[in-house]
Design a protein around this motif. Structure first.
Motif, PDB file in Angstrom:
ATOM      1  N   VAL A 183       5.404 -88.391  64.529  1.00  0.00           N
ATOM      2  CA  VAL A 183       5.189 -89.718  65.108  1.00  0.00           C
ATOM      3  C   VAL A 183       6.073 -89.875  66.338  1.00  0.00           C
ATOM      4  O   VAL A 183       7.275 -89.636  66.289  1.00  0.00           O
ATOM      5  CB  VAL A 183       5.503 -90.812  64.069  1.00  0.00           C
ATOM      6  N   ARG A 184       5.492 -90.297  67.444  1.00  0.00           N
ATOM      7  CA  ARG A 184       6.251 -90.477  68.691  1.00  0.00           C
ATOM      8  C   ARG A 184       7.118 -91.727  68.632  1.00  0.00           C
ATOM      9  O   ARG A 184       8.282 -91.710  69.039  1.00  0.00           O
ATOM     10  CB  ARG A 184       5.305 -90.569  69.875  1.00  0.00           C
ATOM     11  N   THR A 227       1.028-104.003  49.531  1.00  0.00           N
ATOM     12  CA  THR A 227       1.815-102.805  49.289  1.00  0.00           C
ATOM     13  C   THR A 227       3.037-102.753  50.186  1.00  0.00           C
ATOM     14  O   THR A 227       3.113-103.435  51.210  1.00  0.00           O
ATOM     15  CB  THR A 227       0.962-101.551  49.548  1.00  0.00           C
ATOM     16  N   ALA A 228       3.999-101.920  49.798  1.00  0.00           N
ATOM     17  CA  ALA A 228       5.188-101.738  50.614  1.00  0.00           C
ATOM     18  C   ALA A 228       4.822-100.992  51.883  1.00  0.00           C
ATOM     19  O   ALA A 228       3.829-100.262  51.929  1.00  0.00           O
ATOM     20  CB  ALA A 228       6.241-100.954  49.827  1.00  0.00           C
ATOM     21  N   PRO A 229       5.587-101.164  52.957  1.00  0.00           N
ATOM     22  CA  PRO A 229       5.295-100.460  54.205  1.00  0.00           C
ATOM     23  C   PRO A 229       5.379 -98.958  54.026  1.00  0.00           C
ATOM     24  O   PRO A 229       6.218 -98.451  53.279  1.00  0.00           O
ATOM     25  CB  PRO A 229       6.372-100.973  55.170  1.00  0.00           C
ATOM     26  N   THR A 230       4.487 -98.234  54.686  1.00  0.00           N
ATOM     27  CA  THR A 230       4.490 -96.789  54.583  1.00  0.00           C
ATOM     28  C   THR A 230       5.573 -96.185  55.465  1.00  0.00           C
ATOM     29  O   THR A 230       6.040 -96.809  56.417  1.00  0.00           O
ATOM     30  CB  THR A 230       3.126 -96.221  55.007  1.00  0.00           C
ATOM     31  N   ILE A 231       5.968 -94.975  55.134  1.00  0.00           N
ATOM     32  CA  ILE A 231       6.988 -94.262  55.899  1.00  0.00           C
ATOM     33  C   ILE A 231       6.307 -93.393  56.952  1.00  0.00           C
ATOM     34  O   ILE A 231       5.292 -92.742  56.673  1.00  0.00           O
ATOM     35  CB  ILE A 231       7.847 -93.369  54.968  1.00  0.00           C
ATOM     36  N   ALA A 232       6.846 -93.412  58.138  1.00  0.00           N
ATOM     37  CA  ALA A 232       6.243 -92.640  59.223  1.00  0.00           C
ATOM     38  C   ALA A 232       6.239 -91.155  58.908  1.00  0.00           C
ATOM     39  O   ALA A 232       7.202 -90.614  58.360  1.00  0.00           O
ATOM     40  CB  ALA A 232       7.004 -92.896  60.523  1.00  0.00           C
ATOM     41  N   ARG A 233       5.153 -90.487  59.247  1.00  0.00           N
ATOM     42  CA  ARG A 233       5.035 -89.056  59.004  1.00  0.00           C
ATOM     43  C   ARG A 233       5.671 -88.273  60.150  1.00  0.00           C
ATOM     44  O   ARG A 233       5.821 -88.790  61.252  1.00  0.00           O
ATOM     45  CB  ARG A 233       3.557 -88.672  58.863  1.00  0.00           C
ATOM     46  N   PRO A 234       6.015 -86.993  59.892  1.00  0.00           N
ATOM     47  CA  PRO A 234       6.556 -86.157  60.970  1.00  0.00           C
ATOM     48  C   PRO A 234       5.568 -86.084  62.136  1.00  0.00           C
ATOM     49  O   PRO A 234       4.351 -86.079  61.938  1.00  0.00           O
ATOM     50  CB  PRO A 234       6.721 -84.788  60.294  1.00  0.00           C
ATOM     51  N   ALA A 238      -2.280 -94.843  65.651  1.00  0.00           N
ATOM     52  CA  ALA A 238      -1.885 -93.615  64.957  1.00  0.00           C
ATOM     53  C   ALA A 238      -2.340 -92.376  65.719  1.00  0.00           C
ATOM     54  O   ALA A 238      -1.616 -91.372  65.794  1.00  0.00           O
ATOM     55  CB  ALA A 238      -2.458 -93.614  63.544  1.00  0.00           C
ATOM     56  N   ARG A 239      -3.532 -92.445  66.299  1.00  0.00           N
ATOM     57  CA  ARG A 239      -4.020 -91.298  67.078  1.00  0.00           C
ATOM     58  C   ARG A 239      -3.151 -91.042  68.300  1.00  0.00           C
ATOM     59  O   ARG A 239      -3.099 -89.910  68.810  1.00  0.00           O
ATOM     60  CB  ARG A 239      -5.476 -91.528  67.493  1.00  0.00           C
ATOM     61  N   ALA A 240      -2.461 -92.087  68.759  1.00  0.00           N
ATOM     62  CA  ALA A 240      -1.562 -91.938  69.908  1.00  0.00           C
ATOM     63  C   ALA A 240      -0.128 -91.627  69.467  1.00  0.00           C
ATOM     64  O   ALA A 240       0.778 -91.629  70.297  1.00  0.00           O
ATOM     65  CB  ALA A 240      -1.588 -93.213  70.751  1.00  0.00           C
ATOM     66  N   GLY A 241       0.069 -91.395  68.176  1.00  0.00           N
ATOM     67  CA  GLY A 241       1.398 -91.067  67.682  1.00  0.00           C
ATOM     68  C   GLY A 241       2.296 -92.272  67.494  1.00  0.00           C
ATOM     69  O   GLY A 241       3.527 -92.141  67.511  1.00  0.00           O
ATOM     70  N   ILE A 242       1.697 -93.441  67.299  1.00  0.00           N
ATOM     71  CA  ILE A 242       2.474 -94.677  67.145  1.00  0.00           C
ATOM     72  C   ILE A 242       2.291 -95.190  65.723  1.00  0.00           C
ATOM     73  O   ILE A 242       1.169 -95.478  65.295  1.00  0.00           O
ATOM     74  CB  ILE A 242       2.011 -95.751  68.157  1.00  0.00           C
ATOM     75  N   HIS A 243       3.381 -95.311  64.991  1.00  0.00           N
ATOM     76  CA  HIS A 243       3.332 -95.789  63.609  1.00  0.00           C
ATOM     77  C   HIS A 243       3.538 -97.294  63.598  1.00  0.00           C
ATOM     78  O   HIS A 243       4.546 -97.798  64.101  1.00  0.00           O
ATOM     79  CB  HIS A 243       4.422 -95.100  62.788  1.00  0.00           C
TER      80      HIS A 243
END
Length: 349
Positions: free
Chosen positions: A11-12, A2-9, A298-303
């Motif tokens: 995200v650090r 799949t294509a790479p996902t876009i970071a959600r609001p 992700a739990r640390a806010g890293i995409h």
């Protein structure tokens, strides 16, 4: 794939797209400001000036060079130029997300070859799956997403085994991050193998991902086949001044690349010391193996770019992001058994 996902609001740090952490160089920004004042004018019908600039800088003849909307745009031109619906393209899996997507666009049958346990590309297996329907083989150097590097001697042996009717794409999107002593003699390879096309970009080291400027070079006959599919007015007016200014600022560029490489090495050593078997990277990213790594980050806010295996790829260069990655990962691997020396590097450089 799949294509790479876009970071959600929220995200650090967005490390999913292997972007350069630095904004374009000041001289490049000045050049771009000037061209935007002429945005009401069309660019060249065909990008002859851009081709001349790239050819002159690379010691190439203009008829050897093709340009496009990023390396991705050039790759699609190559596929359309040398292959037809139902014919085959071979690449390593996982690979750059664009290749399976472009293969579908060009109606090609994709033949993915799994990476080796150390993150390297299995050129022996890739050569073995070439058949009468195969028209294209892609070798990334450095490999995306693992960052490993196929040795020059191994690549030379592979190229000798590939039939001349099969075009080999040598994707060097990250070549600026490779040590000089490990960079291929591209001119010699093109002279000896008229079925090879090198693929490069201004999106990574040059930090111009948003401008979509890529190029390839090959023997003149192959380059002409590819360039015949060039879209009129297909390269924006910003390309010529941006590339010209980037080439003029080579010293500043080298300073930035050195900073990214230094941060990459520091992060790689720290993660290895913590017990994570991260392959030695020659690009501006690291490949972190292990199910659940993406969730941990992700739990640390890293995409991060996450793969079906659970492994992830993260861009490097931002020290703050690097420290955040270490803080997130270290507790999950602390106390792990020592990693065998063989998996520290691809062993192919």
């Amino acid at each position: 794939m799949t294509a790479p996902t876009i970071a959600r609001p929220g995200v650090r740090f967005d490390l999913a797209l292997s972007e350069n952490p630095f904004a374009p160089l000041p001289s490049v920004l000045t050049a771009l400001d000037g061209v935007m004042r002429q945005a009401h004018r069309y660019p060249e019908f065909l990008p002859d000036r851009l081709i001349e600039i790239i050819a002159d800088h690379g010691g190439l003849e203009p008829d050897q060079v093709v340009v496009g909307a990023g390396a991705t745009g050039v790759a699609l031109q190559i596929m359309h130029a040398v292959a037809g619906p139902g014919e085959r393209i071979v690449f390593t899996a996982p690979t750059f997300d664009g290749y399976p997507i472009l293969a579908r666009i060009a109606a090609l049958d994709a033949v993915p070859v799994p990476i080796l346990p150390d993150g390297g590309q299995d050129l022996t297996a890739m050569a073995a799956v070439i058949d009468d329907r195969t028209r294209l083989v892609v070798v990334c150097r450095p490999h995306n997403p693992t960052g490993t590097l196929v040795a020059a001697a191994e690549l030379a042996d592979f190229l000798r085994r590939v039939p001349e009717r099969v075009v080999v794409v040598l994707d060097e999107a990250y070549v600026e991050f490779v040590e000089n002593r490990l960079v291929l003699d591209a001119h010699r390879i093109v002279a000896e193998h008229p079925n090879v096309v090198f693929l490069r970009t201004f999106s990574k080291a040059y930090g111009l991902a948003g401008l979509r400027i890529g190029y390839g070079f090959a023997a003149a006959a192959l380059a002409r086949r590819i360039r015949a599919l060039k879209l009129p007015f297909g390269m924006g007016s910003a390309a010529v001044p941006a590339v010209t200014a980037s080439y003029s600022a080579e010293r500043e560029l080298c300073t930035r690349v050195s900073a990214i490489v230094a941060e990459r090495e520091k992060l790689w050593r720290t993660l290895r010391a913590a017990g994570m078997p991260v392959p030695r990277s020659h690009a501006n990213f690291l490949y972190l193996p292990g199910a659940g790594v993406g969730d941990t980050l992700a739990r640390a806010g890293i995409h991060a770019r996450t793969y079906p295996s659970g492994d992830v790829r993260i861009a490097v260069g931002n020290p703050d992001a690097g420290r955040a990655v270490i803080d997130a990962i270290r507790p999950t691997v602390r106390g792990s058994a020592a990693v065998p020396r063989a998996s520290a590097s691809s062993g192919r450089a």
